[in-house]
Design a protein around this motif. Structure first.
Motif, short mmCIF file in Angstrom:
data_model
loop_
_atom_site.label_atom_id
_atom_site.label_comp_id
_atom_site.label_asym_id
_atom_site.label_seq_id
_atom_site.Cartn_x
_atom_site.Cartn_y
_atom_site.Cartn_z
N ILE A 44 -4.23 12.37 -8.37
CA ILE A 44 -4.93 11.11 -8.05
C ILE A 44 -4.49 10.70 -6.64
CG2 ILE A 44 -5.17 8.66 -8.62
CD1 ILE A 44 -4.56 9.34 -11.52
N SER A 45 -5.42 10.14 -5.87
CA SER A 45 -5.05 9.61 -4.56
C SER A 45 -5.62 8.20 -4.39
CB SER A 45 -5.51 10.52 -3.43
OG SER A 45 -6.90 10.69 -3.47
N LEU A 46 -4.94 7.44 -3.57
CA LEU A 46 -5.38 6.08 -3.23
C LEU A 46 -6.38 6.19 -2.09
CD1 LEU A 46 -4.90 3.00 -3.68
CD2 LEU A 46 -3.19 3.16 -1.86
N VAL A 47 -7.59 5.65 -2.27
CA VAL A 47 -8.60 5.75 -1.21
C VAL A 47 -8.92 4.39 -0.58
CG1 VAL A 47 -9.64 7.88 -2.04
CG2 VAL A 47 -10.52 5.71 -2.88
N LYS B 232 0.83 -1.20 0.00
CA LYS B 232 0.00 0.00 0.00
C LYS B 232 0.87 1.25 0.00
CE LYS B 232 -3.66 2.38 2.53
NZ LYS B 232 -4.56 2.35 3.68
N LYS B 233 1.91 1.24 0.81
CA LYS B 233 2.84 2.38 0.87
C LYS B 233 3.52 2.59 -0.48
CE LYS B 233 7.21 3.48 2.98
NZ LYS B 233 8.27 2.96 3.81
N ASP B 234 3.96 1.51 -1.12
CA ASP B 234 4.62 1.60 -2.42
C ASP B 234 3.67 2.12 -3.50
OD1 ASP B 234 7.02 0.73 -1.34
OD2 ASP B 234 6.71 -1.37 -1.94
N LEU B 235 2.43 1.63 -3.49
CA LEU B 235 1.46 2.10 -4.48
C LEU B 235 1.11 3.56 -4.25
CD1 LEU B 235 -0.32 1.44 -6.92
CD2 LEU B 235 -2.10 0.71 -5.32
N THR B 236 0.92 3.96 -3.00
CA THR B 236 0.62 5.35 -2.67
C THR B 236 1.73 6.27 -3.18
OG1 THR B 236 -0.66 4.71 -0.73
CG2 THR B 236 0.15 6.97 -0.79
#
Length: 144
Positions: free
Chosen positions: A48-51, A33-37
């Motif tokens: 764009i943000s990860l929700v 999750k940290k890497d994708l964010t």
């Protein structure tokens, strides 16, 4: 007898701890999750943000002597601002998270990519895969 019971208990605790250590030696859901964010923020420059993020599956393998760990995940992104993305109906628009302020002029494109407009507030549910390779410095992403 008490010494034997304590010894067996200590052995059990040591075994359990070493098993937990070996299991946590691979990238986990919070790391992915940290890497994708980070990837989304860097490429979209905040547009764009990860929700939402959820690990679906993970497995370890060795390929040509290289230890790898694959994480399959689902995620939801939100457009924080309007923008344009390049892609097509076959491969989609989210091979990366680059967002253009203006419609890009693609001209002749061998990949038949087109520009698509996205509005602020639009959400998309997507799936992805990270492949991490074990290196001397820990696990590093080799494929997105």
């Amino acid at each position: 007898m008490k010494t034997l019971k304590f010894g067996l208990f200590a052995l059990f605790v040591l075994f359990t701890f070493s098993t937990i250590q070996s299991c946590s030696n691979t990238p986990n859901e919070s790391r992915a999750k940290k890497d994708l964010t980070k990837m989304i923020n860097e490429q979209s420059k905040g547009k764009i943000s990860l929700v939402d993020f959820k690990k679906i599956n993970g497995f370890k393998n060795t390929i040509l002597g290289q230890e790898v760990y694959t994480i399959q995940y689902s995620y939801t992104i939100l457009f924080n601002d309007q923008g344009w993305k390049l892609g097509n109906e076959l491969s989609g628009y989210f091979g990366n998270f680059i967002v253009y302020d203006e419609e890009p002029n693609v001209g002749f494109d061998i990949l038949n990519r087109k520009a698509k407009h996205f509005e602020k507030g639009e959400k998309y549910d997507l799936q992805g895969v990270f492949v991490y390779a074990k290196t001397d410095n820990g696990w590093e992403i080799t494929k997105f």
